[in-house]
Write a protein that holds these residues in place. Sequence first.
Motif, short mmCIF file in Angstrom:
data_model
loop_
_atom_site.label_atom_id
_atom_site.label_comp_id
_atom_site.label_asym_id
_atom_site.label_seq_id
_atom_site.Cartn_x
_atom_site.Cartn_y
_atom_site.Cartn_z
N PHE A 6 0.67 -1.24 0.01
CA PHE A 6 -0.02 0.05 -0.04
C PHE A 6 0.98 1.47 0.10
O PHE A 6 1.95 1.42 0.43
CB PHE A 6 -0.96 -0.03 1.39
N CYS A 7 0.27 2.25 -0.73
CA CYS A 7 1.01 3.67 -0.56
C CYS A 7 0.92 4.02 0.86
O CYS A 7 -0.08 3.72 1.59
CB CYS A 7 0.25 4.58 -1.59
N GLN A 8 1.97 4.54 1.32
CA GLN A 8 2.14 5.13 2.91
C GLN A 8 1.40 6.42 3.25
O GLN A 8 1.45 6.94 4.04
CB GLN A 8 3.63 5.02 3.29
N LYS A 11 -3.26 10.40 3.37
CA LYS A 11 -4.24 11.01 2.66
C LYS A 11 -4.69 10.48 1.27
O LYS A 11 -5.49 10.83 0.68
CB LYS A 11 -4.26 12.55 2.40
N CYS A 12 -3.94 9.34 1.11
CA CYS A 12 -4.09 8.77 -0.31
C CYS A 12 -5.50 8.47 -0.65
O CYS A 12 -5.99 8.63 -1.80
CB CYS A 12 -3.09 7.44 -0.35
N HIS A 13 -6.36 7.75 0.31
CA HIS A 13 -7.70 7.34 0.05
C HIS A 13 -8.58 8.44 -0.17
O HIS A 13 -9.96 8.53 -0.48
CB HIS A 13 -8.09 6.53 1.47
N ASP A 19 -9.40 5.15 -10.02
CA ASP A 19 -8.50 3.81 -10.00
C ASP A 19 -8.62 3.55 -8.29
O ASP A 19 -8.49 2.44 -7.81
CB ASP A 19 -7.34 3.89 -10.19
N ARG A 20 -8.99 4.59 -7.43
CA ARG A 20 -8.98 4.27 -6.07
C ARG A 20 -10.51 4.14 -5.62
O ARG A 20 -10.76 3.58 -4.51
CB ARG A 20 -8.80 5.72 -5.33
N LEU A 21 -11.54 4.20 -6.40
CA LEU A 21 -12.95 3.85 -6.01
C LEU A 21 -13.11 2.37 -6.47
O LEU A 21 -13.08 1.71 -7.36
CB LEU A 21 -13.77 4.71 -7.11
N PHE A 45 5.40 5.63 -1.84
CA PHE A 45 4.37 6.72 -2.04
C PHE A 45 3.84 6.62 -3.81
O PHE A 45 5.01 6.51 -4.59
CB PHE A 45 4.83 8.03 -1.65
N CYS A 46 2.46 6.54 -3.95
CA CYS A 46 2.23 6.75 -5.09
C CYS A 46 2.28 7.91 -5.96
O CYS A 46 2.17 7.79 -7.28
CB CYS A 46 0.76 6.14 -5.18
N SER A 47 2.60 8.98 -5.38
CA SER A 47 2.63 10.28 -6.07
C SER A 47 3.41 10.98 -5.03
O SER A 47 3.53 11.07 -3.79
CB SER A 47 1.17 10.80 -6.08
N ASN A 49 2.39 14.14 -4.06
CA ASN A 49 1.31 14.41 -3.26
C ASN A 49 1.52 13.71 -1.94
O ASN A 49 1.11 14.20 -0.84
CB ASN A 49 -0.10 14.35 -3.90
N CYS A 50 1.04 12.46 -2.19
CA CYS A 50 1.09 11.41 -0.91
C CYS A 50 2.42 11.64 -0.45
O CYS A 50 2.28 11.52 1.11
CB CYS A 50 1.04 10.00 -1.51
N GLN A 51 3.54 11.53 -0.73
CA GLN A 51 4.88 11.82 -0.28
C GLN A 51 4.87 13.06 0.61
O GLN A 51 5.37 13.19 1.71
CB GLN A 51 6.03 11.86 -1.14
ZN ZN Z 1 -0.82 7.37 -2.36
#
Ligand code: ZN
Length: 125
Positions: A6-8, A11-13, A19-21, A45-47, A49-51
């Motif tokens: 999982f992305c760490q 706030k990823c969710h 693709d997250r839905l 991290f997936c992006s 932003n997430c980082q």
């Molecule tokens: Zn993420």
Amino acid sequence: MSKMKFCQGNKCHTYTTKDRLKGYKGSKTYQTRRRSSFYYGGDNFCSLNCQNDWFNKYGDLAIDHFGRTTEAKHLTEENAWVKRYNYRGYDNSPDEHYFNNTITNEQRPLTEEQYRDSNYTLNIA
Ligand SMILES: [Zn+2]
């Protein structure tokens, strides 16, 4: 086949991309992204932003935990050597490889093999 993780990002969710839905009609949720690898933050991290979300929330704690820099570090002359080369392909002569000291600007010759060897250095520390 690499393991899924999982992305760490904390706030990823909350980023509402298609693709997250996930889930069935009537019980769909936005979920943390899950992949076999990620491009950001050392594969965590997936992006960006997430980082950044993670760092904004936990960065100070992490820095205090591992040791905050409280005075200037010094790169000295003995450790200021970098590998450089001049491209010479245009006139068919071999490329010129050399060490350059970024403080004194002294240059020392280097073979192409030494240039490519990531363990070969003039730096002491
Ligand atoms: Zn993420």
